[in-house]
Design an enzyme around this catalytic site. Structure first.
Site, PDB file in Angstrom:
ATOM      1  N   TYR A  84       0.831  -1.170  -0.161  1.00 37.67           N
ATOM      2  CA  TYR A  84      -0.059  -0.003   0.129  1.00 37.67           C
ATOM      3  C   TYR A  84       1.320   1.333  -0.052  1.00 37.67           C
ATOM      4  CZ  TYR A  84      -4.081   2.900   1.775  1.00 37.67           C
ATOM      5  OH  TYR A  84      -5.040   3.761   1.667  1.00 37.67           O
ATOM      6  N   LYS A 100      -0.678  -1.484  -4.523  1.00 36.20           N
ATOM      7  CA  LYS A 100      -1.772  -0.237  -4.473  1.00 36.20           C
ATOM      8  C   LYS A 100      -1.386   0.727  -4.604  1.00 36.20           C
ATOM      9  CE  LYS A 100      -5.780   1.776  -2.473  1.00 36.20           C
ATOM     10  NZ  LYS A 100      -4.834   2.898  -1.619  1.00 36.20           N
TER      11      LYS A 100
END
Length: 302
Positions: free
Chosen positions: A135, A163
């Site tokens: 992330y 991501k």
């Protein structure tokens, strides 16, 4: 679609000001998402205010969401924490409760080095046994992953996807191409930052991690699918959502989505010290979404 492709919807986590999760309200949101055609649910992301919730409350949220999803759609759960041992424990909780993967950000108070982030991710993936999505959210962590660091992490067992933030629409295709050239085959490269993601999808990104989809999945499902098939129509639909993207850029997606939650019968405010939008701005948000009701296909919600 496999777990780390397509559209992942990121809802808020309704809770009171003491940090107690409103599981009934959360299940209302999850129920809407599970039948909408999305590919996964990103629970306890930044919009899900994971860093404001205790370990026990995160577990209650995961348990409730997975029970409501009832196998219809997989849940990726946020497991970020300041300490590596806490992140390992949170990953273990998520795995035990049935989460399909963990979303791990390099949360820090002291700025971390690349090697510290590498070791942090290696420990969480290796000790928890939960598949990990990198992330990268420099707006909250103040750490930006280089493509070289993602490539190193992508070769570790259990680290399966990234991501990535989008900076501008024009930057996304080049960033995607750079990562594709460095990560192993099968490693999923996805993007967040709703207002820029259509160009990443058109360029061939594996996944879109979306805040808007956490409240309005239908239009996002349509946009994600159209981007694979018809770039002209995808850009037209994305342009129609410009008023929404402008609000989210100006006030953050988190605050905008909280302003809309009451329309679903969910009375929730963001955790302090985050404040709700001023009434004037909240009305602007509501008016904007009302004007776009047909585009958003809100099924009478707004």
């Amino acid at each position: 679609m496999t777990l780390f492709t397509g559209l992942s919807a990121f809802p808020i986590t309704p809770a009171n000001q003491s940090g107690r999760v409103d599981t009934d309200a959360l299940r209302t949101l999850i129920s809407r998402l599970a039948g909408s055609g999305i590919d996964s649910i990103g629970l306890l992301g930044s919009t899900g205010t994971y860093m404001y919730l205790s370990r026990d409350e995160r577990a209650r949220a995961i348990e409730s969401a997975i029970a409501e999803a009832a196998g219809r759609v997989p849940v990726i759960a946020g497991i970020g924490a300041l300490r590596t041992d806490d992140a390992i424990a949170l990953a273990g909780d998520a795995k035990a409760l049935g989460a399909a993967a963990g979303l791990l950000a390099p949360v820090s108070y002291t700025l971390l080095s690349e090697n510290e982030v590498f070791e942090h991710f290696a420990a969480v993936a290796g000790e928890s046994g939960l598949p990990i999505v990198i992330y990268d959210n420099p707006g909250t962590t103040h750490f930006r992953f280089t493509s070289e660091l993602i490539a190193r992490l992508a070769r570790l067992p259990g680290i399966v996807a990234a991501k990535n933030p989008t900076v501008t629409p024009d930057d996304s295709p080049a960033h995607l191409a750079t990562l594709r050239a460095q990560v192993p085959p099968g490693f999923s490269v996805g993007y967040s930052g709703d207002w820029n993601c259509v160009e990443a999808l058109i360029a061939g990104a594996d996944a879109w991690y979306s805040v808007l989809a956490g409240m309005f999945p239908t239009v996002c499902v349509n946009l994600a699918r159209t981007a694979r098939e018809d770039s002209v129509e995808a850009r037209r639909l994305n342009a129609a959502l410009t008023p929404v993207w402008d609000l989210m850029r100006q006030h953050t997606g988190l605050r905008v989505i909280y302003a809309l939650a009451e329309r679903l019968g969910i009375r929730a405010e963001p955790p302090r010290p985050i404040l709700p939008l001023a009434e004037r701005v909240k009305q602007q948000v509501l008016d904007t979404f009302d004007a776009l009701s047909e585009t958003l296909d809100q099924s009478g919600v707004i």
